[in-house]
Write an enzyme that holds these catalytic residues in place. Structure first.
Site, PDB file in Angstrom:
ATOM      1  N   ASP A  10       0.861  -1.190   0.000  1.00 18.42           N
ATOM      2  CA  ASP A  10       0.000   0.000   0.000  1.00 18.42           C
ATOM      3  C   ASP A  10       0.892   1.233   0.000  1.00 18.42           C
ATOM      4  OD1 ASP A  10      -2.604   1.364   0.225  1.00 18.42           O
ATOM      5  OD2 ASP A  10      -1.889   1.998   2.187  1.00 18.42           O
ATOM      6  N   SER A  11       0.282   2.372  -0.353  1.00 11.30           N
ATOM      7  CA  SER A  11       1.018   3.635  -0.296  1.00 11.30           C
ATOM      8  C   SER A  11       1.426   3.960   1.141  1.00 11.30           C
ATOM      9  CB  SER A  11       0.134   4.756  -0.844  1.00 11.30           C
ATOM     10  OG  SER A  11      -1.043   4.850  -0.066  1.00 11.30           O
ATOM     11  N   CYS A  73      -4.135  -1.461  -2.379  1.00 12.13           N
ATOM     12  CA  CYS A  73      -4.294  -0.013  -2.505  1.00 12.13           C
ATOM     13  C   CYS A  73      -5.119   0.193  -3.771  1.00 12.13           C
ATOM     14  CB  CYS A  73      -2.917   0.629  -2.652  1.00 12.13           C
ATOM     15  SG  CYS A  73      -2.954   2.385  -3.005  1.00 12.13           S
ATOM     16  N   GLU A 158      -3.919   9.456   7.790  1.00 10.14           N
ATOM     17  CA  GLU A 158      -2.464   9.282   7.912  1.00 10.14           C
ATOM     18  C   GLU A 158      -1.901  10.143   9.050  1.00 10.14           C
ATOM     19  OE1 GLU A 158       0.245   7.782   5.658  1.00 10.14           O
ATOM     20  OE2 GLU A 158      -1.328   6.383   5.104  1.00 10.14           O
ATOM     21  N   CYS A 192     -11.191   2.721  -0.812  1.00 14.21           N
ATOM     22  CA  CYS A 192      -9.843   3.122  -0.421  1.00 14.21           C
ATOM     23  C   CYS A 192      -9.563   2.374   0.862  1.00 14.21           C
ATOM     24  CB  CYS A 192      -9.773   4.627  -0.190  1.00 14.21           C
ATOM     25  SG  CYS A 192      -8.209   5.140   0.572  1.00 14.21           S
ATOM     26  N   HIS A 194      -7.744   2.903   3.262  1.00 10.11           N
ATOM     27  CA  HIS A 194      -7.623   3.700   4.492  1.00 10.11           C
ATOM     28  C   HIS A 194      -8.997   3.919   5.157  1.00 10.11           C
ATOM     29  CE1 HIS A 194      -3.652   4.763   3.020  1.00 10.11           C
ATOM     30  NE2 HIS A 194      -3.421   5.473   4.098  1.00 10.11           N
TER      31      HIS A 194
HETATM   32  N1  DGL Z   1      -5.023   3.332   0.534  1.00  8.36           N
HETATM   33  C1  DGL Z   1      -4.970   3.777  -0.804  1.00  8.36           C
HETATM   34  C2  DGL Z   1      -6.197   3.366  -1.589  1.00  8.36           C
HETATM   35  O1  DGL Z   1      -6.774   2.365  -1.334  1.00  8.36           O
HETATM   36  C3  DGL Z   1      -4.699   5.195  -1.114  1.00  8.36           C
HETATM   37  C4  DGL Z   1      -4.244   6.159  -0.175  1.00  8.36           C
HETATM   38  C5  DGL Z   1      -3.404   7.225  -0.824  1.00  8.36           C
HETATM   39  O2  DGL Z   1      -3.934   8.195  -1.358  1.00  8.36           O
HETATM   40  O3  DGL Z   1      -2.204   7.032  -0.774  1.00  8.36           O
HETATM   41  O4  DGL Z   1      -6.613   4.010  -2.507  1.00  8.36           O
END
Ligand code: DGL
Length: 273
Positions: A10-11, A73, A158, A192, A194
């Protein structure tokens, strides 16, 4: 070839919500997690940049021996997965595989809706890619999909601000925007990885008739199914029940925040891509 862990990328921290669900479903395998925290968020970045960063991560996983990498991600799955599968994999490591989270979610999401109207909440990158519109249409052509980009949500998460009252404004605003696009929506997918951290606030501002779906379980069940169908791949994935965590960012920072996503204390190593 020696068996090695399944890579999960993931990012930043978001993929830990997916890893948690995968470990729950498939505890017997070894896992290697990488968060590119030094360069997160990916959401506002260009296609070229997300592709370049994701490819570097995939190459790193392959160097560690991982036979299978999950892009946990949505932004990386939307912007880099197809190109990596079509242009890079054959040259890099023909026997290895890279899978994403958009396809498994799209394959089943239509089954959750009674009205046939689905809402997708994601990063700007995921929404602009239209990957969910394209993929859901393949499996559920009659379903109407509306999307809303929530650019403030990943930074709030974050930076550990997601439980604070200030986050309410940004959550409420995007739920309202989405429902204004289509008031028949009865299923919202958190597209997403997150966003599950915000699920309580999201539910607080979402009418009760609407169900909010987190991808973790869906992706974990799909991986289980994939490994059952591909015994050659399953035999290349080592089975020791271990999990290693790596981040391109500061380890102490990662360990402090990661526990909120993974649900357990985490000890990471810092790596360079
Ligand atoms: N967790 C990532 C996703 O599912 C993205 C978060 C980011 O913008 O880095 O899209």
């Amino acid at each position: 070839m020696q068996a090695a862990p399944i890579g999960v990328f993931d990012s930043g921290y978001g993929g830990l919500t997916i890893l948690k669900a995968i470990v729950n479903e498939l505890p017997q395998y070894d896992y290697l997690y990488l968060g590119d925290n030094a360069r997160a968020p990916y959401g506002p970045r260009s296609f070229e940049q997300v592709y370049e960063y994701t490819l570097q991560a995939v190459e790193w996983f392959f160097k560690q021996g991982c036979p299978l990498v999950i892009l946990a991600c949505n932004t990386a799955s939307a912007k880099a997965l197809r190109t990596i599968q079509q242009n890079n994999l054959e040259k890099l490591a023909p026997g290895k595989r890279v899978l994403g989270v958009i396809r498994p979610t799209s394959e089943v999401i239509g089954n959750f809706s009674k009205t046939g109207h689905i809402g997708v909440l994601g990063t700007k990158g995921t929404v602009l890619s239209e990957s969910y519109l394209i993929e859901i249409e393949k499996f559920f052509p009659a379903i109407k999909v509306s999307q809303e980009a929530c650019p403030m949500w990943v930074p709030l998460i974050e930076n550990g601000e997601y439980q604070k009252p200030g986050a309410d404004y940004f959550v409420k605003q995007h739920i309202e925007n989405l429902l204004q696009k289509d008031d028949k929506i009865d299923t919202i997918v958190l597209a997403c990885t997150h966003y599950p951290l915000l699920i309580n606030k999201i539910k607080q501002f979402t009418p009760q008739r609407i169900q909010v779906i987190d991808q973790g379980k869906i992706v974990a069940e799909s991986l289980k199914n994939y490994l059952q169908r591909h015994s050659d791949m399953a035999s290349q994935c080592s089975k020791g029940g271990s999990i290693q965590f790596c981040s391109t960012g500061d380890s102490a920072d990662f360990d402090e925040h990661a526990a909120n996503f993974f649900g357990k204390p985490v000890k990471s190593a810092k790596i360079e891509l």
